[in-house]
Design an enzyme around this catalytic site. Structure first.
Site, PDB file in Angstrom:
ATOM      1  N   LYS A 122     -22.514 -40.157 -29.920  1.00 24.33           N
ATOM      2  CA  LYS A 122     -22.395 -40.837 -28.633  1.00 24.33           C
ATOM      3  C   LYS A 122     -23.396 -40.236 -27.641  1.00 24.33           C
ATOM      4  O   LYS A 122     -23.909 -39.134 -27.837  1.00 24.33           O
ATOM      5  CB  LYS A 122     -20.979 -40.683 -28.059  1.00 24.33           C
ATOM      6  CG  LYS A 122     -19.890 -41.395 -28.850  1.00 24.33           C
ATOM      7  CD  LYS A 122     -19.985 -42.895 -28.758  1.00 24.33           C
ATOM      8  CE  LYS A 122     -18.849 -43.576 -29.519  1.00 24.33           C
ATOM      9  NZ  LYS A 122     -18.952 -43.396 -30.973  1.00 24.33           N
ATOM     10  N   SER A 130     -20.885 -48.877 -32.720  1.00 19.27           N
ATOM     11  CA  SER A 130     -20.638 -48.371 -31.365  1.00 19.27           C
ATOM     12  C   SER A 130     -21.916 -47.973 -30.635  1.00 19.27           C
ATOM     13  O   SER A 130     -21.879 -47.726 -29.428  1.00 19.27           O
ATOM     14  CB  SER A 130     -19.674 -47.178 -31.403  1.00 19.27           C
ATOM     15  OG  SER A 130     -20.263 -46.081 -32.071  1.00 19.27           O
TER      16      SER A 130
END
Length: 231
Positions: free
Chosen positions: A189, A151
């Protein structure tokens, strides 16, 4: 390692596909896991997809495919011995340098895999310790996590990398952080602040940015370095 809810959902999807040949509906998943809303199922599916356990099938509504099963659900799988750890340290804009060439180092604890969904505060035992150059660290407490999944690949963070995290509960918009989502799921993230909302932004266009309220996300650290192992 998956959270209990992630593991339950993965096993439910796997068993339903094995029995019927099709994945369950969101309503069936919500009922099976006793969740109050479909948004919780959506969050779990996104987490499983990021970790490479499931894949959404294109052009088919809510169609899912189980790509792999968690290690604890498999038996008889042969273990693979890892090569001796000989890392290079990658610092922004610089050339990789050998850790062994730097005598001014600090040992950091490797505290598991960031994409495994385990809250950092719940990890009681380190899995290993590695020397890291002091020049990468600075003041404060630091720890390491192993990346699982793709990701953040467009930020140069790859599956299997070891990231160095500085412990902190604050971060500026645009920084890459360890975020604890709703007290359950830990993820790495890029943090974006939009008014009263917090966005957790992946660095992979295959995944969507997730938006949360300010009370749903807790910063547990921010990225300060990365170690990549070559075998």
């Amino acid at each position: 390692m998956l959270t209990r809810k992630q593991h339950e959902l993965l096993m439910f999807i796997h068993e339903r596909i094995k029995e019927t040949g099709v994945s369950p509906s969101f309503d069936e998943m919500k009922e099976a896991l006793d969740l109050a809303s479909k948004s919780g199922i959506h969050r779990l599916i996104t987490a499983l997809e990021e970790r490479g356990f499931i894949r959404r099938l294109a052009h088919r509504a809510r169609a899912l495919e189980v790509v792999k099963m968690p290690e604890q659900a498999t038996t008889g799988a042969p273990s693979r011995a890892r090569a001796p750890f000989r890392p290079d340290v990658i610092e922004g804009g610089g050339r990789p340098q050998s850790i062994e060439a730097d005598n001014d180092t600090r040992e950091l604890s490797l505290m598991g895999k960031i994409a495994a969904g385990t809250p950092i505060a719940a990890i009681e035992h380190e899995t290993a310790r590695y020397p890291v150059p002091e020049s990468m660290l600075g003041a404060g407490e630091h720890y390491m996590l192993e990346i699982e999944g793709d990701s953040m690949i467009e930020a140069g963070i790859l599956d299997g990398d070891l990231v160095i995290i500085k412990s902190t509960d604050t971060a500026s918009s645009g920084e890459i952080v360890v975020a604890l989502v709703e007290g359950e799921e830990a993820t790495l993230k890029r943090l974006r602040k939009k008014g009263q909302s917090i966005a957790l932004e992946p660095a992979n266009r295959a995944y969507e940015t997730r938006i949360f309220g300010p009370d749903q996300v807790e910063v547990q650290g921010k990225l300060v370095g990365l170690i990549r192992r070559y075998h």
